[in-house]
Write a protein that holds these residues in place. Sequence first.
Motif, short mmCIF file in Angstrom:
data_model
loop_
_atom_site.label_atom_id
_atom_site.label_comp_id
_atom_site.label_asym_id
_atom_site.label_seq_id
_atom_site.Cartn_x
_atom_site.Cartn_y
_atom_site.Cartn_z
N SER A 231 0.86 -1.31 0.01
CA SER A 231 -0.03 0.03 0.07
C SER A 231 1.03 1.14 0.18
O SER A 231 2.00 1.31 0.63
CB SER A 231 -0.73 0.11 1.11
OG SER A 231 -0.25 -0.21 2.49
N VAL A 232 0.19 2.28 -0.53
CA VAL A 232 0.85 3.73 -0.56
C VAL A 232 -0.24 4.62 -0.57
O VAL A 232 -1.27 4.23 -0.76
CB VAL A 232 1.55 3.80 -2.01
CG1 VAL A 232 1.73 5.41 -2.18
CG2 VAL A 232 2.92 3.07 -2.07
N CYS A 233 0.09 5.76 0.24
CA CYS A 233 -0.99 6.79 0.58
C CYS A 233 -0.43 7.95 0.39
O CYS A 233 0.50 8.48 0.68
CB CYS A 233 -1.29 6.43 2.03
SG CYS A 233 -2.58 7.74 2.56
N TYR A 234 -1.27 8.93 -0.20
CA TYR A 234 -1.00 10.17 -0.76
C TYR A 234 -2.17 11.02 0.43
O TYR A 234 -3.07 10.65 0.72
CB TYR A 234 -1.44 10.55 -1.97
CG TYR A 234 -0.83 10.07 -3.10
CD1 TYR A 234 0.11 10.98 -4.00
CD2 TYR A 234 -0.58 8.86 -3.31
CE1 TYR A 234 0.81 10.63 -5.07
CE2 TYR A 234 0.01 8.36 -4.30
CZ TYR A 234 0.89 9.12 -5.15
OH TYR A 234 1.63 8.87 -6.28
N ALA A 235 -1.38 11.98 1.07
CA ALA A 235 -2.15 12.86 2.07
C ALA A 235 -2.00 14.37 1.76
O ALA A 235 -0.81 14.86 1.42
CB ALA A 235 -1.73 12.49 3.54
N TYR A 236 -2.85 15.06 1.94
CA TYR A 236 -2.82 16.67 2.04
C TYR A 236 -3.76 17.16 2.67
O TYR A 236 -4.91 16.75 3.02
CB TYR A 236 -3.11 17.09 0.33
CG TYR A 236 -2.93 18.34 0.19
CD1 TYR A 236 -1.64 18.97 -0.02
CD2 TYR A 236 -3.78 19.18 -0.17
CE1 TYR A 236 -1.30 20.23 -0.23
CE2 TYR A 236 -3.63 20.61 -0.46
CZ TYR A 236 -2.29 21.13 -0.69
OH TYR A 236 -1.97 22.37 -0.80
N ILE A 241 -5.79 11.51 0.40
CA ILE A 241 -6.45 11.97 -0.90
C ILE A 241 -6.31 10.89 -1.98
O ILE A 241 -6.84 10.97 -3.00
CB ILE A 241 -5.78 13.50 -1.35
CG1 ILE A 241 -4.53 13.24 -1.73
CG2 ILE A 241 -6.16 14.53 -0.43
CD1 ILE A 241 -3.65 14.53 -2.33
N GLY A 242 -5.56 9.78 -1.60
CA GLY A 242 -5.44 8.77 -2.52
C GLY A 242 -4.71 7.43 -1.87
O GLY A 242 -3.57 7.56 -1.09
N VAL A 243 -5.51 6.29 -1.61
CA VAL A 243 -5.09 5.16 -0.94
C VAL A 243 -4.69 4.04 -2.03
O VAL A 243 -5.95 3.72 -2.53
CB VAL A 243 -5.90 4.81 0.33
CG1 VAL A 243 -5.21 3.47 0.77
CG2 VAL A 243 -5.95 5.68 1.22
N GLY A 244 -3.88 3.45 -2.46
CA GLY A 244 -3.45 2.32 -3.19
C GLY A 244 -3.19 1.15 -2.25
O GLY A 244 -2.20 0.84 -1.90
N ALA A 245 -4.15 0.18 -2.19
CA ALA A 245 -4.10 -0.82 -1.10
C ALA A 245 -4.11 -2.18 -2.08
O ALA A 245 -4.89 -2.27 -3.03
CB ALA A 245 -5.54 -0.77 -0.32
N GLY A 246 -3.42 -3.02 -1.28
CA GLY A 246 -3.64 -4.54 -1.75
C GLY A 246 -3.12 -4.73 -3.27
O GLY A 246 -3.36 -5.62 -3.76
N ARG A 250 4.51 -2.55 -6.26
CA ARG A 250 4.65 -1.13 -5.56
C ARG A 250 4.33 -0.03 -6.41
O ARG A 250 3.55 0.98 -6.03
CB ARG A 250 5.88 -0.89 -4.82
CG ARG A 250 5.73 0.41 -3.95
CD ARG A 250 6.63 0.26 -2.75
NE ARG A 250 6.47 -1.04 -1.86
CZ ARG A 250 5.31 -1.18 -1.05
NH1 ARG A 250 4.66 -0.09 -0.77
NH2 ARG A 250 5.15 -2.26 -0.65
N ILE A 251 4.74 -0.13 -7.64
CA ILE A 251 4.44 0.97 -8.56
C ILE A 251 2.97 1.12 -9.04
O ILE A 251 2.26 2.15 -9.16
CB ILE A 251 5.17 0.62 -9.89
CG1 ILE A 251 4.97 2.02 -10.95
CG2 ILE A 251 4.78 -0.39 -10.68
CD1 ILE A 251 5.31 3.12 -10.44
N HIS A 252 2.25 -0.12 -8.84
CA HIS A 252 0.66 -0.13 -9.01
C HIS A 252 0.07 0.66 -7.96
O HIS A 252 -0.75 1.25 -8.22
CB HIS A 252 0.22 -1.63 -9.07
CG HIS A 252 0.65 -2.09 -10.78
ND1 HIS A 252 0.75 -3.46 -10.74
CD2 HIS A 252 1.17 -1.57 -11.84
CE1 HIS A 252 1.23 -3.73 -12.10
NE2 HIS A 252 1.43 -2.86 -12.69
N CYS A 253 0.51 0.05 -6.73
CA CYS A 253 0.09 1.06 -5.48
C CYS A 253 0.23 2.61 -5.70
O CYS A 253 -0.62 3.21 -5.65
CB CYS A 253 0.86 0.91 -4.36
SG CYS A 253 0.69 -1.03 -3.84
#
Length: 385
Positions: A231-236, A241-246, A250-253
């Motif tokens: 998982s990767v998470c963008y925050a602001y 503002i964007g969660v890439g889970a499961g 990693r690039i797809h996250c």
Amino acid sequence: MERLELKYGCNPNQGQASISIDEGTLPLKVLNGKPGYINLLDALNGWQLVASLKQATGLASAASFKHVSPAGAAVGLALNENERRMYFIDEKQTLSELASAYVRARGADRMSSFGDFISLSDTCDLSTAKRIKSEVSDGVIAPSYTEEALAVLKQKKGGAYTILCIDPSYAPPLLEERSVYGITFTQERNTQVLDDSVLQPVVTKQKDISQEDRLNLLVALNTLKYTQSNSVCYAYRGQTIGVGAGQQSRIHCTRLAGEKADLWQLRQTERVLSLPFLPSLSRNDKDNAVECFLRGETEDFSRYFAQPVSALTDEERESLLCSVSGVSLASDAFFPFRDNIDRAAKSGVSYIVQCGGSVRDDLVIEACDALGIVMIMNGIRLFHH
């Protein structure tokens, strides 16, 4: 042993579903409705997330969970004018700190939050309950509820809305167990505290991180702790503002979370805020209309808008997004290649926190330096399954 019977398991054909505790009493009570198996997984993961966020930041926190990953999480920063417009909050409506956190968490990815389970760090007040009432969700968990809030929530879903009360003083055992294919897995639960102390060391040439950006990094890190990996998470602005889970790669996250972050940014542009919705349009239909509009889908918009509207073009998207900056990003494990950094930069990422430990760390740092990004490598991996 105390046991609570549930509607059914993950699917309706999976009966005999329940939760139980070997010693003492369950730390949660059902105040209304009858939860299902997935509801409880979402509720307990979500509660841990908001409790961790409140501990790390001191701010009221909320999370919107779907299928054991957060669609959104946030702390209770006051909404600015654009955020009120994009979240459909009338300027005359007063929001408590907790209600602001909920609106942000729900608004992070409104499509994914449809039919979610809500988690709240603090007593659910009337301000928050009114916002919950207007959304489609399966239930809510909080440490307590005011009488007025409880009365409002009990009206949802014809009186069948699931309302859970969690004991905030409950401390689970150090060891946790789960059964897979009749085999019991045991491990120490993840007790890693993710507060300001984990935002070090900074390994890039750029070093400066403001308090607001540190807050965003903490929101992203604490969210990842309870998100299905990779998982990767963008925050602001104090929210995801964007969660890439499961995702297996990693690039797809990074791409998935980045696409969601881009949509969040675009929703704040005047091109979207001024869309001429039909007066009769429901909140959910507005969400669908905005999603189609932003993705450039060539469908007939006449059922959404009072006057002709053309879909957003790729050129318009790029023009609107080119000035975005100051976004924070966290990853639950190291970046194996610099392609993640390059993709993150396209979504305005200026701050990154990750564990480090890749054989290509030097190339990843080099990419950040070339793009003017501040990066922290704190050595903390946050896999969650």
